[in-house]
Design a protein around this motif. Structure first.
Motif, PDB file in Angstrom:
ATOM      1  N   VAL A   6       0.862  -1.181   0.000  1.00 26.44           N
ATOM      2  CA  VAL A   6       0.000   0.000   0.000  1.00 26.44           C
ATOM      3  C   VAL A   6       0.897   1.229   0.000  1.00 26.44           C
ATOM      4  CG1 VAL A   6      -1.771   1.286   1.249  1.00 26.44           C
ATOM      5  CG2 VAL A   6      -1.834  -1.218   1.213  1.00 26.44           C
ATOM      6  N   ARG A   7       0.590   2.151  -0.906  1.00 29.86           N
ATOM      7  CA  ARG A   7       1.419   3.347  -1.044  1.00 29.86           C
ATOM      8  C   ARG A   7       0.558   4.607  -0.935  1.00 29.86           C
ATOM      9  NH1 ARG A   7       5.333   3.244  -6.001  1.00 29.86           N
ATOM     10  NH2 ARG A   7       3.494   2.775  -7.269  1.00 29.86           N
ATOM     11  N   VAL A   8       1.197   5.674  -0.524  1.00 28.54           N
ATOM     12  CA  VAL A   8       0.544   6.973  -0.422  1.00 28.54           C
ATOM     13  C   VAL A   8       1.206   7.938  -1.396  1.00 28.54           C
ATOM     14  CG1 VAL A   8       0.328   9.024   1.044  1.00 28.54           C
ATOM     15  CG2 VAL A   8      -0.354   6.779   1.919  1.00 28.54           C
ATOM     16  N   GLY A   9       0.371   8.596  -2.189  1.00 26.10           N
ATOM     17  CA  GLY A   9       0.832   9.666  -3.051  1.00 26.10           C
ATOM     18  C   GLY A   9       0.249  10.987  -2.585  1.00 26.10           C
ATOM     19  N   VAL A  10       0.980  12.063  -2.838  1.00 25.55           N
ATOM     20  CA  VAL A  10       0.501  13.411  -2.527  1.00 25.55           C
ATOM     21  C   VAL A  10       0.713  14.282  -3.750  1.00 25.55           C
ATOM     22  CG1 VAL A  10       0.737  15.449  -1.072  1.00 25.55           C
ATOM     23  CG2 VAL A  10       0.999  13.166  -0.072  1.00 25.55           C
ATOM     24  N   GLN A  11      -0.368  14.885  -4.222  1.00 21.95           N
ATOM     25  CA  GLN A  11      -0.282  15.813  -5.339  1.00 21.95           C
ATOM     26  C   GLN A  11      -0.165  17.235  -4.795  1.00 21.95           C
ATOM     27  OE1 GLN A  11      -3.814  16.621  -7.802  1.00 21.95           O
ATOM     28  NE2 GLN A  11      -2.535  16.265  -9.613  1.00 21.95           N
ATOM     29  N   GLY A 217      -7.745   8.568  -6.158  1.00 20.70           N
ATOM     30  CA  GLY A 217      -7.703   9.820  -5.435  1.00 20.70           C
ATOM     31  C   GLY A 217      -8.655   9.782  -4.261  1.00 20.70           C
ATOM     32  N   VAL A 218      -8.219  10.274  -3.104  1.00 18.50           N
ATOM     33  CA  VAL A 218      -9.026  10.171  -1.887  1.00 18.50           C
ATOM     34  C   VAL A 218      -9.144  11.524  -1.206  1.00 18.50           C
ATOM     35  CG1 VAL A 218      -8.440   7.747  -1.527  1.00 18.50           C
ATOM     36  CG2 VAL A 218      -7.021   9.527  -0.472  1.00 18.50           C
ATOM     37  N   ASP A 219     -10.170  11.636  -0.388  1.00 21.78           N
ATOM     38  CA  ASP A 219     -10.446  12.827   0.399  1.00 21.78           C
ATOM     39  C   ASP A 219     -10.335  12.456   1.866  1.00 21.78           C
ATOM     40  OD1 ASP A 219     -11.207  15.292   1.288  1.00 21.78           O
ATOM     41  OD2 ASP A 219     -13.344  15.024   0.885  1.00 21.78           O
ATOM     42  N   VAL A 220      -9.333  13.016   2.529  1.00 21.64           N
ATOM     43  CA  VAL A 220      -9.061  12.661   3.921  1.00 21.64           C
ATOM     44  C   VAL A 220      -8.902  13.947   4.715  1.00 21.64           C
ATOM     45  CG1 VAL A 220      -7.377  11.597   5.472  1.00 21.64           C
ATOM     46  CG2 VAL A 220      -7.967  10.474   3.322  1.00 21.64           C
ATOM     47  N   SER A 221      -9.424  13.978   5.912  1.00 19.99           N
ATOM     48  CA  SER A 221      -9.252  15.121   6.798  1.00 19.99           C
ATOM     49  C   SER A 221      -8.118  14.856   7.777  1.00 19.99           C
ATOM     50  CB  SER A 221     -10.553  15.415   7.549  1.00 19.99           C
ATOM     51  OG  SER A 221     -10.966  14.274   8.274  1.00 19.99           O
ATOM     52  N   GLY A 222      -7.733  15.894   8.509  1.00 22.17           N
ATOM     53  CA  GLY A 222      -6.622  15.745   9.441  1.00 22.17           C
ATOM     54  C   GLY A 222      -6.866  14.701  10.506  1.00 22.17           C
ATOM     55  N   ALA A 223      -8.119  14.583  10.934  1.00 25.59           N
ATOM     56  CA  ALA A 223      -8.519  13.498  11.834  1.00 25.59           C
ATOM     57  C   ALA A 223      -9.430  12.595  11.011  1.00 25.59           C
ATOM     58  CB  ALA A 223      -9.244  14.032  13.051  1.00 25.59           C
ATOM     59  N   LEU A 224      -8.892  11.465  10.611  1.00 26.28           N
ATOM     60  CA  LEU A 224      -9.612  10.563   9.714  1.00 26.28           C
ATOM     61  C   LEU A 224     -10.970  10.190  10.304  1.00 26.28           C
ATOM     62  CD1 LEU A 224      -9.077   9.000   7.018  1.00 26.28           C
ATOM     63  CD2 LEU A 224      -8.378   7.063   8.444  1.00 26.28           C
ATOM     64  N   THR A 225     -12.050  10.504   9.587  1.00 28.15           N
ATOM     65  CA  THR A 225     -13.381  10.178  10.078  1.00 28.15           C
ATOM     66  C   THR A 225     -13.673   8.697   9.842  1.00 28.15           C
ATOM     67  OG1 THR A 225     -14.526  10.632   7.992  1.00 28.15           O
ATOM     68  CG2 THR A 225     -14.129  12.503   9.468  1.00 28.15           C
ATOM     69  N   ALA A 226     -14.674   8.192  10.544  1.00 29.63           N
ATOM     70  CA  ALA A 226     -15.068   6.794  10.373  1.00 29.63           C
ATOM     71  C   ALA A 226     -15.511   6.541   8.937  1.00 29.63           C
ATOM     72  CB  ALA A 226     -16.186   6.445  11.353  1.00 29.63           C
ATOM     73  N   ILE A 245      -3.729  11.923  -2.199  1.00 30.71           N
ATOM     74  CA  ILE A 245      -4.442  13.080  -1.671  1.00 30.71           C
ATOM     75  C   ILE A 245      -3.798  14.331  -2.240  1.00 30.71           C
ATOM     76  CG2 ILE A 245      -2.980  13.223   0.393  1.00 30.71           C
ATOM     77  CD1 ILE A 245      -5.457  14.028   1.990  1.00 30.71           C
ATOM     78  N   GLY A 246      -4.587  15.376  -2.419  1.00 33.59           N
ATOM     79  CA  GLY A 246      -4.070  16.622  -2.950  1.00 33.59           C
ATOM     80  C   GLY A 246      -3.893  17.680  -1.868  1.00 33.59           C
ATOM     81  N   VAL A 257      -2.334  14.430   5.148  1.00 31.62           N
ATOM     82  CA  VAL A 257      -1.303  13.504   4.662  1.00 31.62           C
ATOM     83  C   VAL A 257      -0.847  12.589   5.792  1.00 31.62           C
ATOM     84  CG1 VAL A 257       1.017  13.340   3.699  1.00 31.62           C
ATOM     85  CG2 VAL A 257      -0.541  15.129   2.887  1.00 31.62           C
ATOM     86  N   LYS A 258      -0.622  13.163   6.956  1.00 30.61           N
ATOM     87  CA  LYS A 258      -0.174  12.363   8.098  1.00 30.61           C
ATOM     88  C   LYS A 258      -1.239  11.344   8.501  1.00 30.61           C
ATOM     89  CE  LYS A 258       2.760  16.129   9.759  1.00 30.61           C
ATOM     90  NZ  LYS A 258       2.961  17.169  10.803  1.00 30.61           N
ATOM     91  N   ALA A 259      -2.518  11.739   8.407  1.00 29.42           N
ATOM     92  CA  ALA A 259      -3.593  10.798   8.722  1.00 29.42           C
ATOM     93  C   ALA A 259      -3.622   9.650   7.724  1.00 29.42           C
ATOM     94  CB  ALA A 259      -4.935  11.528   8.725  1.00 29.42           C
ATOM     95  N   LEU A 260      -3.420   9.963   6.449  1.00 29.42           N
ATOM     96  CA  LEU A 260      -3.409   8.915   5.424  1.00 29.42           C
ATOM     97  C   LEU A 260      -2.203   8.000   5.597  1.00 29.42           C
ATOM     98  CD1 LEU A 260      -4.794   7.757   2.923  1.00 29.42           C
ATOM     99  CD2 LEU A 260      -3.515   9.396   1.531  1.00 29.42           C
ATOM    100  N   LEU A 261      -1.053   8.558   5.964  1.00 29.04           N
ATOM    101  CA  LEU A 261       0.129   7.729   6.217  1.00 29.04           C
ATOM    102  C   LEU A 261      -0.109   6.786   7.394  1.00 29.04           C
ATOM    103  CD1 LEU A 261       2.953  10.385   5.734  1.00 29.04           C
ATOM    104  CD2 LEU A 261       2.577   8.366   4.298  1.00 29.04           C
ATOM    105  N   ALA A 262      -0.767   7.276   8.433  1.00 28.76           N
ATOM    106  CA  ALA A 262      -1.067   6.423   9.587  1.00 28.76           C
ATOM    107  C   ALA A 262      -1.990   5.287   9.175  1.00 28.76           C
ATOM    108  CB  ALA A 262      -1.694   7.254  10.706  1.00 28.76           C
ATOM    109  N   TRP A 263      -2.968   5.576   8.320  1.00 27.67           N
ATOM    110  CA  TRP A 263      -3.854   4.505   7.827  1.00 27.67           C
ATOM    111  C   TRP A 263      -3.049   3.505   7.006  1.00 27.67           C
ATOM    112  CZ3 TRP A 263      -4.917   3.072   2.779  1.00 27.67           C
ATOM    113  CH2 TRP A 263      -5.922   2.105   2.637  1.00 27.67           C
ATOM    114  N   ARG A 264      -2.174   4.003   6.120  1.00 30.67           N
ATOM    115  CA  ARG A 264      -1.326   3.103   5.315  1.00 30.67           C
ATOM    116  C   ARG A 264      -0.507   2.187   6.208  1.00 30.67           C
ATOM    117  NH1 ARG A 264       4.151   5.552   3.122  1.00 30.67           N
ATOM    118  NH2 ARG A 264       4.437   5.366   5.388  1.00 30.67           N
TER     119      ARG A 264
END
Length: 269
Positions: A6-11, A217-226, A245-246, A257-264
């Motif tokens: 699983v990888r994370v990209g940031v645009q 492409g995903v939409d993630v907030s700073g505190a990942l919602t359920a 994520i952009g 980005v940090k929230a998505l990395l934690a999920w990854r």
């Protein structure tokens, strides 16, 4: 890329920020452990002030190649019809070599058919139709691949090709024929349907679907919602492995980005 990775990209949108901010953001993304950094291939902002600060993508990628040492990077996505395909292949090969710190380059060659009419109008390109632009992409991909094979020196590696778009009649057939990565902005239901279409095209062209990394492409907030976490999990269950994520100026917030990395890291761990 192993199917389980699983990888994370940031645009990083090249808009509404001085270049120094973009450069510093890229450095922070590499330090955070982001897998791929993307920009885009447009000539004007896509959001906010339409005449705001903006920078050209491919010259920026050459700078990114020198600046970074680990992270992969590329355009999400370059517009095929803005440049001669053979020239575009040579540009990509050159950036690939610039980025090679330990023998292998790190460019991901993202490409699509183009859509932003203002780019075409103000830079005097023929806008055509969605169909004609896809036909041009279809014709360009063999030329790009042939040029890579002919260049001296050759690319440092087989440059990964990312094709963006979800058109089921043309785009996904081009993906099946040429892409190492397929990128779309799809909700769970749409992704499931389009993956079925992609599988059909892969069967027709004689290529295994699992040879293509699925990117979304995903939409993630700073505190990942359920709800966001559930959507990520569902896309992962369908086979998505690259989640992008952009971020954009003027105030670039890396908390999502940090929230998505934690999920990854939770999924990978």
């Amino acid at each position: 890329m192993p199917a389980s990775t699983v990888r994370v990209g940031v645009q990083i949108a090249p808009q509404h920020s001085p270049y120094a901010t973009i450069r510093d953001t890229l450095a922070e993304l590499e330090d955070l452990g982001v897998d791929i950094a993307f920009n885009w291939d447009h000539f004007f902002p896509l959001s906010g002030d339409p005449d705001g600060t903006h920078f050209e993508g491919w010259t920026m990628l050459a700078a990114w190649a020198e600046q970074t040492t680990r992270i992969e990077f590329g355009p999400l996505v370059t517009c095929n019809t803005y440049r001669n395909p053979d020239l575009l292949a040579d540009m990509a090969r050159t950036v690939d070599h610039i980025s090679a710190k330990d023998g292998a380059g790190r460019l991901v060659f993202g490409i699509g058919s183009g859509w932003f009419e203002r780019d075409y109008a103000e830079y005097a390109y023929d806008f055509g139709t969605a169909g004609s632009r896809l036909d041009a992409l279809d014709a360009a991909m063999p030329r790009i691949e042939a040029r890579w094979a002919a260049l001296n020196p050759a690319p440092t590696r087989k440059i990964p090709v990312l094709i963006g778009g979800g058109g089921e009649k043309k785009t996904l057939r081009i993906v099946a024929e040429h892409a190492d990565i397929w990128h779309s902005f799809s909700d769970v239901e749409t992704l499931e349907r389009k993956l079925g279409v992609l599988h059909e095209w892969c069967e027709r062209v004689g290529r295994p679907t699992d040879a293509i990394e699925i990117s979304t492409g995903v939409d993630v907030s700073g505190a990942l919602t359920a709800e966001q976490g559930s959507a990520l999990d569902a896309q992962h269950a369908l086979g998505a492995r690259l989640f992008t994520i952009g971020v954009s100026g003027p105030d670039i917030d890396l908390a999502p980005v940090k929230a998505l990395l934690a999920w990854r890291d939770g999924v990978s761990g």
